[in-house]
Enzyme design. Structure first.
Site, short mmCIF file in Angstrom:
data_model
loop_
_atom_site.label_atom_id
_atom_site.label_comp_id
_atom_site.label_asym_id
_atom_site.label_seq_id
_atom_site.Cartn_x
_atom_site.Cartn_y
_atom_site.Cartn_z
N ARG A 140 -25.09 -2.73 8.41
CA ARG A 140 -24.65 -4.09 8.11
C ARG A 140 -24.83 -5.03 9.30
O ARG A 140 -24.79 -6.25 9.13
CB ARG A 140 -23.20 -4.06 7.65
CG ARG A 140 -23.00 -3.27 6.37
CD ARG A 140 -21.57 -2.80 6.18
NE ARG A 140 -20.61 -3.86 6.01
CZ ARG A 140 -20.26 -4.39 4.83
NH1 ARG A 140 -20.82 -3.95 3.73
NH2 ARG A 140 -19.37 -5.34 4.77
N GLU A 192 -19.00 -6.11 10.99
CA GLU A 192 -19.95 -5.37 11.82
C GLU A 192 -20.93 -6.29 12.55
O GLU A 192 -21.28 -6.02 13.71
CB GLU A 192 -20.71 -4.36 10.96
CG GLU A 192 -19.88 -3.20 10.45
CD GLU A 192 -19.13 -3.52 9.16
OE1 GLU A 192 -18.39 -2.64 8.67
OE2 GLU A 192 -19.29 -4.66 8.65
N LYS A 248 0.85 -1.19 0.00
CA LYS A 248 0.00 0.00 0.00
C LYS A 248 0.89 1.24 0.00
O LYS A 248 1.84 1.34 0.77
CB LYS A 248 -0.92 0.00 1.23
CG LYS A 248 -2.03 1.04 1.18
CD LYS A 248 -3.01 0.84 2.33
CE LYS A 248 -4.17 1.83 2.24
NZ LYS A 248 -5.14 1.64 3.34
#
Length: 639
Positions: free
Chosen positions: A405, A377, A288
């Site tokens: 969610r 979640e 990244k």
């Protein structure tokens, strides 16, 4: 400022033009694409590190596959900037995440190359599998379907549900696992360790390479070479890693890990894979922030750094002569530590957003009492319910739009059992540049309708602290506190903690003719409006209701007995929201006042600054003032 792309990148308006280039030119394309992303984001802002990490992968996918006929689905979409630039949006890319400009995420109505709209994690495999099954049904046997998912998004349960189905669907599906050990914060959990074991096993990687070299030299295997190689490789994995391959256990053919920054090898592997039918997974190792040293070194900081100097790496920050209000999320984070120091029962939970929610402050101070559970979640909610069932007081900190969610778990595992779980919903209301996938528009309505749930919203930092303190008391039951993205209004916010009476509002000012009822931070707009109106001799009443459930019925009786005209203001959806609760009270109690509700109407709002979106939705200060003047018949002044 005009940002000019490199020579090759300037010639690419469609992936078809990219595919006309020679393979040896792709390295230059990647260099120019990476530089263009750096140039634009440094000046105009946006997500940064994720897209730099997949420059080669993005280029290889569009070079090998016949997009948009072959369908490419990105998970979340933080990493799709290179994809947008290569698919006809290069010259408009500077408008990314700006009002009226390009979305920060792939979006179906924006481009035919955006096969599926995204923004929340772990959806790509399900979507791509649905597309693949549809193509199978329509006898589009040569059509390819590719889901690009990060190792962070792979921790979401939905990804595993899709893998479980994909393994038996036998559809033409390629899952590209972009493994950089990061989502926004470092990834956590057993899956991270499993992927690390695969990628770091020297014995496995050496033997794998040796096997492929040997097979490449032995021609007698002929057309069965791939099948034999696969069997040998599976045995190598199982033996050397001391475990069977997770993905092959789900009936996905596993390939990798490979270097996600080797463009030529990526092209070669992808060309091979597109001729292999059925479900398969390619494991790519990436970094990244690749190509920008500071972003590689501090990947969380450079996920979305804001504007910066691309030469020195200085991130531009506004400087003020006087103390400024803190962000609500930081007030939450510091208050969590303060409360936990006083109350040993308090625990902190977040699904993969410790820095975004500022729970990282508690995680650093009390690592045994604060948990990042990954992008999960549903698990975060039920894990919190399990803690509460044992007498602890979990603060489950989730973005409002992500809370959707885990809604079934809120109903089934928390509210039906009346467990003392405190939901702190960050980014409530309009989220700004992240757009409709991240707007917290619905939480008032979807929390208010569940029995046992308290729904509160602070107008300032002091109120947030007091609501958190109140919710942490024994046997409070399910408790929701919602607050917006961004700063509050109190530079000196470290006020003494005080208990609130649940369901009790407060009077900001008594008035005449019109009452303004506000819920949450948006009440500060009404304070500004009342000051403006006072200059013209108008004095509406202003009441900070604090709680949408339970409502302060005593205060509401006073309001409806005194005022014939009432305005409700909220930064949430009008349908089923705070204003609806006030209307229900009015009707149930036989009042007949004229009520005007201001909030988010029944439509999808795109991205923009919060001020721009509040204006468009009709509840910014100008709209509130205009509504008051219309109700009292006063002249509307332009301010």
């Amino acid at each position: 400022m005009i940002i000019n792309p490199g020579e090759l990148l300037a010639s690419i308006d469609t992936p078809a033009q990219l595919r006309n280039l020679k393979e040896e030119q792709l390295l230059q394309v990647c260099q120019e694409l990476r530089q263009y992303i750096i140039d634009v984001v440094s000046i105009h802002g946006g997500h940064f590190g994720a897209s730099l990490g997949v420059v080669e992968l993005t280029t290889a996918l569009h070079y090998v596959f016949n997009t948009p006929y072959d369908q490419l689905v990105w998970d979340v979409g933080h990493q799709a900037y290179g994809h947008k630039i290569l698919t006809g949006r290069r010259d408009n890319f500077y408008t990314n995440r700006k009002y009226g400009g390009l979305s920060g995420f792939p979006k179906r109505k924006e481009s035919e190359y955006d096969a599926f709209g995204v923004g929340h994690s772990s959806t790509s495999i399900s979507a791509a599998l649905g597309m693949a099954v549809a193509s199978q049904y329509k006898h589009e046997d040569q059509r390819q379907h590719i889901a690009v998912i990060g190792d962070g998004a792979m921790t979401g349960g939905m990804a595993f549900e899709a893998l479980n189905h994909g393994g038996v669907a036998n559809a033409n599906l390629l899952v590209v696992l972009n493994d950089n050990c990061m989502s926004i914060d470092p990834n956590v959990g057993a899956l991270k360790q499993y992927l690390t074991d695969i990628t770091t096993s020297r014995a496995y990687n050496k033997m794998r390479d040796d096997v492929w070299k040997i097979l490449g030299k032995i021609s007698k295997f002929g057309p069965d070479a791939r099948q034999i190689a696969s069997k040998i490789e599976s045995g190598v994995k199982a033996t050397l890693l001391k475990q069977s391959n997770l993905f092959e256990g789900l009936n996905f053919r596993y390939f990798g890990p490979i270097d996600g920054h080797d463009i030529n090898h990526l092209v070669s592997v992808l060309n091979d894979l597109k001729h292999i039918p059925g479900p398969k997974i390619l494991h790519c190792l990436t970094t990244k922030g690749k190509g920008f040293a500071l972003a590689e070194k501090d990947q969380t900081k450079w996920h979305a750094p804001g504007l910066f100097d691309k030469i020195t790496g200085e991130i531009y920050k506004k400087h003020y002569d006087t103390p400024q209000p803190p962000k609500y999320q930081d007030v939450f984070g510091h208050t969590m530590v303060e409360l936990a120091e006083q109350n040993p029962k308090i625990m902190g939970i977040t699904p993969a957003m410790p820095s975004g929610s500022s729970l990282n402050i508690m995680m650093k101070a009390m690592p045994d009492r604060a948990f990042d559970v990954g992008i999960a979640e549903q698990h975060a909610v039920t894990f919190s319910a399990g803690l509460a069932s044992q007498g602890l007081v979990p603060f489950c900190n989730i973005y409002s739009s992500f809370m959707q969610r885990g809604y079934d778990q809120v109903v089934h595992d928390v509210c039906l059992q009346n467990l003392n779980v405190v939901f702190c919903l960050d980014r409530a209301g309009f989220a700004g540049a992240d757009g409709p996938t991240h707007h917290g528009a619905y939480d008032i309505a979807y929390m208010r309708c569940i029995p046992n749930m308290v729904v509160a919203a602070p107008m300032n930092e002091q109120e947030l602290r007091n609501m958190m303190y109140t919710a942490s008391q024994d046997d409070m039951g399910p408790f929701t506190i919602r607050y917006p993205r961004g700063e509050g209004v109190m530079p000196n916010w470290r006020t003494p903690l005080e208990l609130q009476q649940v369901g009790k509002g407060r009077t900001i000012q008594e008035g005449e003719e019109v009452a303004i009822l506000t819920f949450g931070h948006i009440g500060n707009y009404a304070v500004q409006v009342c000051k403006n109106l006072a200059q013209d001799g108008l004095k509406p009443g202003h009441y900070d209701m604090r709680y949408a459930k339970p409502l302060d019925e005593e205060l509401l009786h006073h309001i409806f007995q005194k005022y014939e005209k009432v305005i409700t203001v909220e930064d949430g959806c009008l349908q089923g929201g705070f204003g609806s609760a006030v209307l229900e009270f009015m009707v149930d109690n036989g009042y007949t006042s004229q009520v005007k509700r201001l909030g988010i109407p029944d439509k999808i709002f795109e991205h923009g600054t919060q001020d721009e979106l509040h204006r468009d939705a009709g509840f910014n200060p100008a709209a509130i003032e205009k509504t008051v003047r219309e109700l009292v018949g006063a002249t509307v002044l332009n301010r």
